[in-house]
Design a protein around this motif. Structure first.
Motif, PDB file in Angstrom:
ATOM      1  N   ALA A 128       0.840  -1.208   0.000  1.00  0.00           N
ATOM      2  CA  ALA A 128       0.000   0.000   0.000  1.00  0.00           C
ATOM      3  C   ALA A 128       0.873   1.256   0.000  1.00  0.00           C
ATOM      4  CB  ALA A 128      -0.931  -0.004   1.215  1.00  0.00           C
ATOM      5  N   PHE A 129       1.921   1.237   0.772  1.00  0.00           N
ATOM      6  CA  PHE A 129       2.878   2.351   0.865  1.00  0.00           C
ATOM      7  C   PHE A 129       3.440   2.667  -0.520  1.00  0.00           C
ATOM      8  CE2 PHE A 129       7.193   3.948   1.778  1.00  0.00           C
ATOM      9  CZ  PHE A 129       7.064   4.697   2.936  1.00  0.00           C
ATOM     10  N   THR A 130       3.830   1.616  -1.214  1.00  0.00           N
ATOM     11  CA  THR A 130       4.441   1.795  -2.525  1.00  0.00           C
ATOM     12  C   THR A 130       3.405   2.238  -3.561  1.00  0.00           C
ATOM     13  OG1 THR A 130       5.997   0.073  -1.902  1.00  0.00           O
ATOM     14  CG2 THR A 130       5.904   0.644  -4.238  1.00  0.00           C
ATOM     15  N   ILE A 131       2.236   1.594  -3.545  1.00  0.00           N
ATOM     16  CA  ILE A 131       1.177   1.916  -4.520  1.00  0.00           C
ATOM     17  C   ILE A 131       0.765   3.379  -4.387  1.00  0.00           C
ATOM     18  CG2 ILE A 131      -1.290   1.529  -4.992  1.00  0.00           C
ATOM     19  CD1 ILE A 131      -0.731  -1.473  -4.241  1.00  0.00           C
ATOM     20  N   LEU A 132       0.694   3.879  -3.157  1.00  0.00           N
ATOM     21  CA  LEU A 132       0.222   5.252  -2.935  1.00  0.00           C
ATOM     22  C   LEU A 132       1.352   6.279  -3.006  1.00  0.00           C
ATOM     23  CD1 LEU A 132      -2.426   4.465  -0.171  1.00  0.00           C
ATOM     24  CD2 LEU A 132      -2.882   5.085  -2.550  1.00  0.00           C
ATOM     25  N   ARG A 133       2.531   5.839  -3.471  1.00  0.00           N
ATOM     26  CA  ARG A 133       3.672   6.745  -3.698  1.00  0.00           C
ATOM     27  C   ARG A 133       4.129   7.469  -2.429  1.00  0.00           C
ATOM     28  NH1 ARG A 133       4.115   8.714  -9.106  1.00  0.00           N
ATOM     29  NH2 ARG A 133       3.784   6.914 -10.434  1.00  0.00           N
ATOM     30  N   VAL A 134       4.165   6.733  -1.339  1.00  0.00           N
ATOM     31  CA  VAL A 134       4.610   7.333  -0.085  1.00  0.00           C
ATOM     32  C   VAL A 134       6.129   7.240   0.016  1.00  0.00           C
ATOM     33  CG1 VAL A 134       4.358   7.272   2.436  1.00  0.00           C
ATOM     34  CG2 VAL A 134       2.417   6.678   0.979  1.00  0.00           C
ATOM     35  N   ASP A 135       6.733   8.188   0.666  1.00  0.00           N
ATOM     36  CA  ASP A 135       8.151   8.133   1.022  1.00  0.00           C
ATOM     37  C   ASP A 135       8.269   8.334   2.519  1.00  0.00           C
ATOM     38  OD1 ASP A 135      10.211   7.959  -1.155  1.00  0.00           O
ATOM     39  OD2 ASP A 135       9.014   9.600  -2.001  1.00  0.00           O
ATOM     40  N   GLY A 136       9.379   7.844   3.071  1.00  0.00           N
ATOM     41  CA  GLY A 136       9.699   8.137   4.466  1.00  0.00           C
ATOM     42  C   GLY A 136       8.926   7.291   5.468  1.00  0.00           C
ATOM     43  N   MET A 137       7.717   7.701   5.733  1.00  0.00           N
ATOM     44  CA  MET A 137       6.962   7.009   6.792  1.00  0.00           C
ATOM     45  C   MET A 137       5.482   6.955   6.456  1.00  0.00           C
ATOM     46  SD  MET A 137       6.706   9.990   9.668  1.00  0.00           S
ATOM     47  CE  MET A 137       6.178  11.647   9.232  1.00  0.00           C
ATOM     48  N   ALA A 138       4.830   5.984   7.015  1.00  0.00           N
ATOM     49  CA  ALA A 138       3.360   5.940   7.007  1.00  0.00           C
ATOM     50  C   ALA A 138       2.925   4.868   7.980  1.00  0.00           C
ATOM     51  CB  ALA A 138       2.810   5.625   5.620  1.00  0.00           C
ATOM     52  N   ARG A 139       1.744   5.066   8.523  1.00  0.00           N
ATOM     53  CA  ARG A 139       1.118   4.011   9.313  1.00  0.00           C
ATOM     54  C   ARG A 139      -0.026   3.466   8.485  1.00  0.00           C
ATOM     55  NH1 ARG A 139      -1.740   6.457  13.384  1.00  0.00           N
ATOM     56  NH2 ARG A 139      -3.551   5.724  12.262  1.00  0.00           N
ATOM     57  N   VAL A 140       0.005   2.152   8.262  1.00  0.00           N
ATOM     58  CA  VAL A 140      -1.032   1.542   7.430  1.00  0.00           C
ATOM     59  C   VAL A 140      -1.986   0.791   8.353  1.00  0.00           C
ATOM     60  CG1 VAL A 140      -1.495   0.069   5.444  1.00  0.00           C
ATOM     61  CG2 VAL A 140       0.653   1.359   5.558  1.00  0.00           C
ATOM     62  N   ASP A 141      -3.262   1.142   8.255  1.00  0.00           N
ATOM     63  CA  ASP A 141      -4.265   0.615   9.190  1.00  0.00           C
ATOM     64  C   ASP A 141      -5.161  -0.414   8.508  1.00  0.00           C
ATOM     65  OD1 ASP A 141      -3.161   2.579  10.767  1.00  0.00           O
ATOM     66  OD2 ASP A 141      -4.928   3.882  10.769  1.00  0.00           O
ATOM     67  N   PHE A 142      -5.375  -1.492   9.206  1.00  0.00           N
ATOM     68  CA  PHE A 142      -6.158  -2.606   8.668  1.00  0.00           C
ATOM     69  C   PHE A 142      -7.313  -2.961   9.592  1.00  0.00           C
ATOM     70  CE2 PHE A 142      -1.904  -3.172   7.114  1.00  0.00           C
ATOM     71  CZ  PHE A 142      -2.045  -3.676   5.829  1.00  0.00           C
ATOM     72  N   PHE A 143      -8.291  -3.634   9.004  1.00  0.00           N
ATOM     73  CA  PHE A 143      -9.258  -4.406   9.773  1.00  0.00           C
ATOM     74  C   PHE A 143      -8.930  -5.863   9.497  1.00  0.00           C
ATOM     75  CE2 PHE A 143     -11.793  -0.573   8.515  1.00  0.00           C
ATOM     76  CZ  PHE A 143     -11.798   0.016   9.761  1.00  0.00           C
ATOM     77  N   TYR A 144      -9.184  -6.692  10.500  1.00  0.00           N
ATOM     78  CA  TYR A 144      -8.938  -8.120  10.314  1.00  0.00           C
ATOM     79  C   TYR A 144     -10.163  -8.889  10.780  1.00  0.00           C
ATOM     80  CZ  TYR A 144      -6.735 -12.702  10.955  1.00  0.00           C
ATOM     81  OH  TYR A 144      -6.437 -14.032  10.910  1.00  0.00           O
ATOM     82  N   GLU A 145     -10.790  -9.556   9.838  1.00  0.00           N
ATOM     83  CA  GLU A 145     -11.956 -10.403  10.127  1.00  0.00           C
ATOM     84  C   GLU A 145     -11.508 -11.844   9.975  1.00  0.00           C
ATOM     85  OE1 GLU A 145     -15.069  -9.388   7.329  1.00  0.00           O
ATOM     86  OE2 GLU A 145     -15.611  -7.579   8.418  1.00  0.00           O
ATOM     87  N   PRO A 146     -11.076 -12.477  11.073  1.00  0.00           N
ATOM     88  CA  PRO A 146     -10.509 -13.828  10.950  1.00  0.00           C
ATOM     89  C   PRO A 146     -11.507 -14.815  10.339  1.00  0.00           C
ATOM     90  CG  PRO A 146     -10.382 -13.030  13.234  1.00  0.00           C
ATOM     91  CD  PRO A 146     -11.105 -11.996  12.450  1.00  0.00           C
ATOM     92  N   ASP A 147     -12.792 -14.664  10.696  1.00  0.00           N
ATOM     93  CA  ASP A 147     -13.765 -15.631  10.173  1.00  0.00           C
ATOM     94  C   ASP A 147     -14.609 -15.045   9.057  1.00  0.00           C
ATOM     95  OD1 ASP A 147     -12.947 -17.497  12.146  1.00  0.00           O
ATOM     96  OD2 ASP A 147     -14.115 -16.338  13.614  1.00  0.00           O
ATOM     97  N   GLY A 148     -14.147 -13.962   8.485  1.00  0.00           N
ATOM     98  CA  GLY A 148     -14.954 -13.322   7.443  1.00  0.00           C
ATOM     99  C   GLY A 148     -14.094 -12.973   6.245  1.00  0.00           C
ATOM    100  N   ARG A 149     -13.961 -11.669   6.030  1.00  0.00           N
ATOM    101  CA  ARG A 149     -13.269 -11.218   4.813  1.00  0.00           C
ATOM    102  C   ARG A 149     -11.754 -11.131   4.981  1.00  0.00           C
ATOM    103  NH1 ARG A 149     -17.487  -6.230   4.157  1.00  0.00           N
ATOM    104  NH2 ARG A 149     -17.269  -6.377   6.434  1.00  0.00           N
TER     105      ARG A 149
END
Ligand SMILES: Nc1ncnc2c1ncn2[C@@H]1O[C@H](COP(=O)(O)OP(=O)(O)O)[C@@H](O)[C@H]1O
Ligand SMILES: [Mg+2]
Length: 357
Positions: A281-302
Motif C-alpha cells: 500500500a505504501f508503494t502503490i500510494l507513492r509514499v516516502d519516508g513514513m506511514a502508518r497503514v491501518d487494517f481491519f482483520y476479520e478472521p472468520d470473514g473477509r
C-alpha cells in the motif's frame, strides 16, 4: 549522516487536528538529539500564520499547558524566507512536518517545501494528497487489487440521496460515514439504520465536500508502521482495542483509553501477510519516508482489509507509530534520525534528474 542538521519541526496548522499536532511536535522537539540537530520550531496558528518560536524547546507548551496558544510562541515569518539556508547555520536543513489533516498532511505544505527546495520528512505532494483523500486512496488501492470493505463516495450535492445511493450499491448496515479529507476520527460516525445514516452524513459533510460511506468491518483493528523510501520496511503489527464503539478522537489523544497491544497476537503467516500488504500500500500510494497503514482483520470473514494510510502518523507518547518501531527495535530518537536520513536521501534522489532537454 552529516555532522549537524538544522531540524525544523513544523506543527499546529489550521485543521481540526491542530491540538494533536502540537502535542506531537512537542514530543519530537523534546526527544530529538541536541548534539545532532540544531532545533527550530515553527508553529502554524489557527489563522494559518506561520510563527517561529524563540525557544523551540518550550514552544508547543507555552501558554500554560493549553494547545491553543501558538499566537504566543513567536513572530510571524515568511516560510520561504525562513527555510532558505542562512549564514552561520548548518549546511543542511530538514523539515519535519508533524501536521495532521488538511493543510499539512495533504500535500499542500509538501508543495511549499518542494518549491523551497528543502528536504522534508515523509511523503511528497502526490503521496500525501492521495493518502489524505480516503476516496481517491480507495480507488487507487482497488485498482491494484488491495482488499477493502465495499464503499461509495458522495459529493455534497448528493447527500440528500444517501439512503437510496447506499441501497443501490447494496451496502450492508451498519455503515461508517466519514469526510473524505480528515483524520483523527473527526466527523466519523457509525450508522445502524437509514435514519442514522442521514444524521451521520449531515455531520460528515460539515467537514468536507466529499464523503465516504462504507460497510463496517467486524473484527480487529491492526496497524503497521512503515519506514523507508525505495525499500520500505514494515514494523511488527499492533492491535487497537477501542474503549468505546470505535477508535474515536478521545481514545486517540485525550484519555488514551484504547488499549494498544504490541505486537498483535496473530498467527505468524497473518502477521507476515499484513506486513506485505502494508509495504504494498505504501508503494502503490507513492509514499516516502513514513506511514502508518491501518487494517481491519476479520478472521472468520473477509480476512485482511486495508482501512487507510496515514502519511503523518501521531508522534505523541501514546501514539502507535513510534511504539511500533520501538517494539521492532528502533527507539524514538533513532526513528527521528532515520526519518531525517530518509528525507535527505529522497531530496538527493529527486535532485539528480535532468532539468534540461
Ligand atoms: N468500515 C469500518 N468498520 C469498522 N470500524 C471502522 C470503519 N471505518 C472506521 N472505523 C472506526 O473508526 C475509526 C476512525 O476511522 P478512520 O477511517 O480510521 O478515520 P480517521 O482518518 O479519522 O482515523 C477507525 O479507527 C475504526 O475504529
Ligand atoms: Mg484512522
Amino acid at each position: 549522516m552529516p555532522d549537524r542538521v538544522r531540524l525544523v519541526v513544523l506543527f499546529g496548522g489550521q485543521s481540526a487536528e491542530h491540538d494533536v499536532s502540537c502535542v506531537s511536535g512537542w514530543h519530537v522537539l523534546r526527544a530529538a538529539n541536541r548534539d545532532r540537530y540544531q532545533l527550530e520550531a515553527i508553529g502554524i496558528d489557527r489563522q494559518g500564520i506561520w510563527r517561529q518560536a524563540d525557544d523551540p524547546t518550550t514552544a508547543p507548551e507555552a501558554g500554560g499547558g493549553t494547545h491553543d496558544h501558538l499566537s504566543a510562541v513567536g513572530s510571524p515569518i515568511n516560510p520561504m524566507v525562513a527555510l532558505a539556508p542562512q549564514a552561520g547555520q548548518p549546511a543542511l536543513t530538514v523539515v519535519l512536518p508533524v501536521l495532521h489533516g488538511p493543510g499539512g498532511e495533504d500535500g499542500t505544505v509538501q508543495g511549499l517545501l518542494e518549491m523551497a527546495n528543502v528536504p522534508f520528512v515523509g511523503a511528497g505532494v502526490l503521496g500525501s494528497a492521495l493518502c489524505m483523500d480516503k476516496l481517491k486512496a480507495k480507488d487507487v488501492l482497488a485498482a491494484h487489487g488491495m482488499p477493502q470493505v465495499p464503499w461509495i463516495g458522495l459529493r455534497e450535492g448528493d447527500c440528500a440521496e444517501v439512503v437510496a445511493l447506499a441501497r443501490a450499491a447494496g451496502l450492508q448496515y451498519p455503515l461508517f460515514v466519514k469526510p473524505a479529507n480528515l483524520g483523527s476520527s473527526v466527523g466519523v460516525s457509525r450508522a445502524t439504520d437509514e435514519a442514522a445514516l442521514e444524521i451521520a452524513t449531515a455531520l460528515a459533510v460539515r467537514y468536507d465536500e466529499w464523503i465516504v460511506v462504507e460497510e463496517s468491518a467486524h473484527g480487529r483493528e491492526i496497524e503497521v508502521a512503515v519506514l523507508g523510501n525505495t525499500e520500505p520496511q514494515a514494523s511488527v503489527p499492533g492491535e487497537i482495542i477501542p474503549a468505546g464503539d470505535f477508535y474515536d478522537y478521545n481514545d486517540k489523544y485525550l484519555n488514551g483509553a484504547a488499549d494498544l497491544i504490541i505486537p498483535a497476537d496473530l498467527p505468524p503467516t497473518t502477521s507476515e501477510e499484513i506486513r506485505r500488504l502494508a509495504v504494498a500500500a505504501f508503494t502503490i500510494l507513492r509514499v516516502d519516508g513514513m506511514a502508518r497503514v491501518d487494517f481491519f482483520y476479520e478472521p472468520d470473514g473477509r480476512g485482511l482489509l486495508i482501512n487507510e494510510v496515514n502519511t503523518i502518523p501521531g508522534f505523541t507518547p501514546i501514539s502507535m507509530y513510534p511504539k511500533l518501531w520501538a517494539a521492532t527495535g528502533v527507539p524514538y530518537d533513532a526513528l527521528i534520525d532515520e526519518l531525517v536520513r530518509l528525507a535527505l536521501d529522497r531530496h538527493a534522489r529527486r535532485s539528480r534528474f535532468s532539468t534540461t532537454r
